[in-house]
Design a protein around this motif. Structure first.
Motif, PDB file in Angstrom:
ATOM      1  N   GLY A 256       0.851  -1.185   0.000  1.00  0.00           N
ATOM      2  CA  GLY A 256       0.000   0.000   0.000  1.00  0.00           C
ATOM      3  C   GLY A 256       0.886   1.234   0.000  1.00  0.00           C
ATOM      4  N   ASP A 257       0.639   2.149   0.952  1.00  0.00           N
ATOM      5  CA  ASP A 257       1.468   3.349   1.040  1.00  0.00           C
ATOM      6  C   ASP A 257       2.601   3.184   2.059  1.00  0.00           C
ATOM      7  N   ASN A 313      -5.112  -0.154   2.078  1.00  0.00           N
ATOM      8  CA  ASN A 313      -5.212   0.970   1.143  1.00  0.00           C
ATOM      9  C   ASN A 313      -4.071   0.882   0.144  1.00  0.00           C
ATOM     10  N   SER A 314      -4.406   0.875  -1.145  1.00  0.00           N
ATOM     11  CA  SER A 314      -3.378   0.706  -2.166  1.00  0.00           C
ATOM     12  C   SER A 314      -3.843   1.324  -3.466  1.00  0.00           C
ATOM     13  N   SER A 315      -2.885   1.819  -4.236  1.00  0.00           N
ATOM     14  CA  SER A 315      -3.190   2.350  -5.563  1.00  0.00           C
ATOM     15  C   SER A 315      -3.191   1.250  -6.620  1.00  0.00           C
ATOM     16  N   LEU A 316      -2.793   0.022  -6.214  1.00  0.00           N
ATOM     17  CA  LEU A 316      -2.782  -1.093  -7.162  1.00  0.00           C
ATOM     18  C   LEU A 316      -4.206  -1.521  -7.475  1.00  0.00           C
ATOM     19  N   LYS A 317      -4.392  -2.123  -8.656  1.00  0.00           N
ATOM     20  CA  LYS A 317      -5.728  -2.542  -9.080  1.00  0.00           C
ATOM     21  C   LYS A 317      -6.227  -3.712  -8.220  1.00  0.00           C
ATOM     22  N   ASP A 319      -6.742  -5.945  -4.865  1.00  0.00           N
ATOM     23  CA  ASP A 319      -6.799  -5.748  -3.422  1.00  0.00           C
ATOM     24  C   ASP A 319      -5.691  -6.546  -2.743  1.00  0.00           C
TER      25      ASP A 319
END
Length: 364
Positions: A256-257, A313-317, A319
């Protein structure tokens, strides 16, 4: 001394069916070795090779200083306890216990002494001696099967999933009895199971098998704390270890971040697998730096703990799901949550091979 040794043991049925592939291991007097693995991994075939019920395609089996690779089962002085108990239904408990000794032509007085001694150790009272197996409970039948092995006084004990037919409560009780019983025998014991609880509680060392190969051979505590590869890490442990395939940026893996320090590697791969057990994902404490943020979507109550699953929480498509064992004194409901990863408890695995990255040096 009756040391059991397997040297490059192989069993091939056809080019596509090779259940045992060059297995080498040894079991000394007083050691309790468990062959652990999923169905079809080769553990029962290995046991049958030791017993002489199968002939190896290649390799060597020795007991003490004797090569028994091609010896008949009856000439190996091995006692085996089967999953199905394998008791004679038409014989009484006493007759089942002494059946092997009669075949060996042991004197009657010695037979009685051995049977009485085994019955005392196993808690088989006199009232059971004249019963037949069909009149016994599952636990009593299992004790008779173990007793029949004990009276043989063999060089090696072999046990093939002996607890799998028992209910959970009885399995726990008999497991404790087996641990105490065989600790006192001072001969090599080889135990086959797919149940990791049995392997971890009973053994002095565990061989984790998969696809016919030994993945790791170590004491149970090391199998748990230092898995040799991703298969062992995922197979041993309940709840199962979190195994997360993460992208690498510079000297960090990105969850995630959260930037997680990588081990010292000569070349940083584009991706790496992070492994961490749910008990090592915790509520943040002062000084924690590797903190992930996400949302709770599942809470499973396990008695002393809650198994909480969160989506990071992640910007990757895709989960990313992380599971944590958390205290029961707090309510964990749907909503935002922050959790810390214990840095000393993180394992790193190669994405391609599944092998562990050694952590001689770790950035903290």
């Amino acid at each position: 001394m009756a040391r059991l040794e397997l040297i490059n043991l192989n069993k091939t049925y056809s080019p596509k069916v090779v259940p045992v592939k060059d297995i080498s291991l040894d079991v000394d007097d007083g050691e309790f070795l468990t062959l652990l693995g999923p169905s079809g991994c080769g553990k029962s075939t290995t046991l049958r090779l030791i017993a002489g019920l199968e002939e190896p395609t290649r390799g060597k089996i020795t007991i003490g200083n004797t090569d028994v690779t091609n010896a008949r089962p009856g000439d190996r002085n091995i006692a085996m306890v089967f999953q199905s108990y394998a008791l004679y239904p038409h014989l009484t408990v006493y007759e089942n216990l002494c059946s092997g000794l009669k075949l060996q032509k042991v004197p009657s007085a010695e037979i009685k002494q051995r049977v009485d001694s085994a019955a005392s150790v196993l808690g088989l009272d006199a009232g059971l001696m004249n019963r037949k197996p069909g009149q016994l409970s599952g636990g009593q039948r299992q004790r008779v099967a173990v007793g029949r092995a004990l009276v043989r006084r063999p060089h090696v004990f072999l046990l093939d999933e002996p607890l799998s037919n028992l209910d959970a409560l009885l399995r726990e009780r008999v497991r404790a009895d087996i641990k105490q019983l065989f600790a006192a025998q001072r001969v090599p014991v080889v135990y086959v199971t797919h149940d990791q609880t049995e392997a971890m509680t009973l053994s002095t060392k565990v061989a984790v098998l998969n696809n016919g190969y030994v993945q790791q051979l170590d004491p149970p505590e090391r199998i748990y704390s230092h898995p040799a590869n991703q298969f062992v890490a995922g197979f041993v442990g309940s709840p199962q270890m979190n195994l997360l395939t993460l992208p690498c940026q510079g000297r960090f893996a990105m969850l995630g971040d959260c930037k997680i320090n990588l081990p010292e590697l000569s070349t940083v791969p584009p991706q790496i697998v992070l492994g961490i057990r749910p008990e090592n994902v915790r509520i943040p404490q002062p000084g924690d730096t590797q903190i992930i943020h996400g949302q709770v979507f599942l809470v499973e109550h396990l008695g002393m703990h809650n198994l909480v699953s969160i989506k990071v929480n992640s910007s990757l498509k895709e989960d990313i799901t992380v599971r944590a064992l958390l205290p029961t004194d707090q309510r964990w409901s749907d909503g935002d949550i922050s959790l810390a990863l214990a840095p000393q408890s993180i394992h790193w695995f190669d994405v391609q091979t599944g092998d562990v990255f050694r952590r001689e040096k770790v950035r903290v």
